[in-house]
Write a protein that holds these residues in place. Structure first.
Motif, short mmCIF file in Angstrom:
data_model
loop_
_atom_site.label_atom_id
_atom_site.label_comp_id
_atom_site.label_asym_id
_atom_site.label_seq_id
_atom_site.Cartn_x
_atom_site.Cartn_y
_atom_site.Cartn_z
N PHE A 45 0.85 -1.19 0.00
CA PHE A 45 0.00 0.00 0.00
C PHE A 45 0.88 1.24 0.00
N SER A 46 0.51 2.23 -0.79
CA SER A 46 1.18 3.53 -0.77
C SER A 46 0.16 4.61 -1.08
N GLU A 47 0.35 5.76 -0.47
CA GLU A 47 -0.54 6.90 -0.66
C GLU A 47 0.30 8.13 -0.97
N LYS A 48 -0.05 8.84 -2.03
CA LYS A 48 0.71 10.01 -2.45
C LYS A 48 -0.26 11.16 -2.75
N THR A 49 0.16 12.34 -2.33
CA THR A 49 -0.62 13.55 -2.62
C THR A 49 0.13 14.52 -3.53
N SER A 50 1.44 14.39 -3.57
CA SER A 50 2.25 15.21 -4.48
C SER A 50 2.82 14.26 -5.54
N VAL A 51 2.21 14.31 -6.71
CA VAL A 51 2.53 13.34 -7.75
C VAL A 51 2.93 14.06 -9.02
N SER A 52 4.01 13.62 -9.62
CA SER A 52 4.44 14.19 -10.89
C SER A 52 3.66 13.55 -12.03
N LYS A 53 3.74 14.17 -13.20
CA LYS A 53 3.04 13.64 -14.36
C LYS A 53 3.57 12.26 -14.73
N GLU A 54 4.87 12.07 -14.59
CA GLU A 54 5.47 10.77 -14.92
C GLU A 54 4.95 9.68 -14.00
N GLU A 55 4.80 9.99 -12.72
CA GLU A 55 4.28 8.99 -11.78
C GLU A 55 2.84 8.63 -12.09
N LEU A 56 2.06 9.63 -12.53
CA LEU A 56 0.68 9.34 -12.93
C LEU A 56 0.65 8.43 -14.14
N TYR A 57 1.48 8.73 -15.11
CA TYR A 57 1.49 7.92 -16.33
C TYR A 57 1.93 6.49 -16.03
N ALA A 58 2.78 6.32 -15.02
CA ALA A 58 3.27 4.97 -14.68
C ALA A 58 2.16 4.09 -14.11
N CYS A 59 1.09 4.70 -13.63
CA CYS A 59 0.00 3.91 -13.05
C CYS A 59 -0.70 3.06 -14.09
N LYS A 60 -0.58 3.43 -15.35
CA LYS A 60 -1.24 2.67 -16.40
C LYS A 60 -0.70 1.25 -16.51
N SER A 61 0.59 1.10 -16.28
CA SER A 61 1.22 -0.23 -16.41
C SER A 61 1.63 -0.80 -15.06
N SER A 62 1.08 -0.27 -13.97
CA SER A 62 1.46 -0.73 -12.64
C SER A 62 0.92 -2.13 -12.38
N ALA A 63 1.65 -2.90 -11.59
CA ALA A 63 1.21 -4.25 -11.24
C ALA A 63 0.18 -4.23 -10.12
#
Length: 353
Positions: free
Chosen positions: A41-59
């Motif tokens: 589990f992880s929770e983030k409130t300050s997220v870069s655009k790259e980190e958002l895009y990485a969610c598409k292929s996250s496991a």
């Protein structure tokens, strides 16, 4: 007052899927990301655009929540990266959508309304929530900060939570269930308002407001407009073979569907109560008017013979014997008084007073 079709004119002549960009200063989107699985589990409130895009292929399962939609270019870029259809992007940025569900090859698009009721002002505030459901992500778009999803966030933070062990379909169920549960809280407030108004109306209190009654009736119409399509939406998730929805999760959507039907039944009940109160209010006004007219009629009836006597002896004829009578004035006034008392007694005996 609710305004409809506020942005329809801006879309005139533009191709389907066209995005309207806001000019001038705009609020930055508020982004939060929850990544979770049964053992992480992880929770983030300050997220870069790259980190958002990485969610598409996250496991893991990713829940991306975005508040405020003023930055249309950011929303468009994010959706394009996730392979979202331009027509869906247009619907996300247009807050006048009817609650619905649309199925695509790589995602499901769900749009519905959240409601907030202010009992003191008697006003209802609506907000559009758009949800994109993919195989490993859920993206929620909200018009403004603040929502009713805090219970879901608390459940996600617990290691033993069922939601952490399920996929994106169960998260979608949790979001829908939370929104529908919020409707119940609103209807509790509306029920209290109706009960208070009904007590005031039956007690004949002068501070009863017909305007408040009308406003509440209008808000119920808006609620029905916002909630009625949700029945069809949840029904499809429950009964149809929908991509990314596990068959065992359909049972949970059935529970949401039952709650939606209960809410619609409550709306119909409240509408009937409002119509009854309108009829009762009109009847009370007519009864008060009838009472006033009754009193005025009795007063007029009493003074008709008295006015006749006064008119007769007010004529300026020389040969009127009663005018020279020593006690003529006293006799006439006494006769008029006795006549008025007799008529009052007669009216009281008839039950008109």
């Amino acid at each position: 007052m609710v305004k409809f079709h506020k942005t329809a004119s801006k879309k005139k002549g533009l191709p389907p899927g066209a995005v309207i960009y806001q000019e001038g200063p705009m609020a930055k989107p508020i982004i939060s990301v929850f990544d979770y699985s049964s053992d992480s589990f992880s929770e983030k409130t300050s997220v870069s655009k790259e980190e958002l895009y990485a969610c598409k292929s996250s496991a893991t399962v990713s829940w991306i929540n975005i508040d405020t939609l003023e930055d249309a270019r950011f929303i468009e870029d994010l959706c394009v990266h996730f392979g979202i259809n331009p027509l869906t992007i247009e619907d996300i940025l247009n807050n006048e959508q009817r609650p619905k569900i649309e199925l695509f090859d790589s995602y499901i698009y769900v749009v519905l309304k959240t409601l907030e009721y202010f009992p003191q002002q008697g006003t209802l505030q609506t907000e559009q929530v758009s949800i994109l459901l993919g195989s490993n992500y859920v993206i929620t778009f909200q018009e403004r900060p603040g929502d009713s999803f805090d219970p879901i966030r608390l459940r996600l933070r617990k290691d033993s939570s069922l939601i952490r062990k399920e996929g994106t379909d169960y998260l979608l169920y949790a979001l829908l269930d939370t929104i529908v549960d919020q409707y119940f809280l609103i209807f509790e407030d509306i029920g209290d308002s109706l009960e208070s108004m009904e007590d005031d109306l039956l007690a004949g209190k002068t501070h009863f407001s017909y305007k408040r009654l009308y406003m509440l009736k209008r808000e119920l119409i808006l609620m029905r407009k916002s909630i009625w399509p949700l029945r069809e939406l949840v029904g499809r998730l429950q009964k149809e073979h929908v991509p990314f929805i596990d068959p065992k999760t359909r049972v949970y959507f059935g529970d949401v569907n039952d709650h939606t039907i209960r809410i619609l039944d409550t709306i119909d009940t409240y509408k009937d109560m409002l119509m009854s109160m309108v009829d009762l209010y009109q009847s009370s006004i007519n009864n008060r008017m009838n009472q006033v007219m009754k009193v005025l009629t009795i007063i007029s009836t009493i003074f008709i013979p008295l006015s006749f006597i006064a008119g007769v002896y007010g004529m300026n004829f020389d040969n009127m014997p009663e005018l020279s009578t020593k006690y003529g004035y006293h006799i006439t006034v006494s006769t008029m008084l006795v006549l008025a008392l007799v008529m009052l007694g007669f009216f009281r005996r008839k039950g008109w007073l």
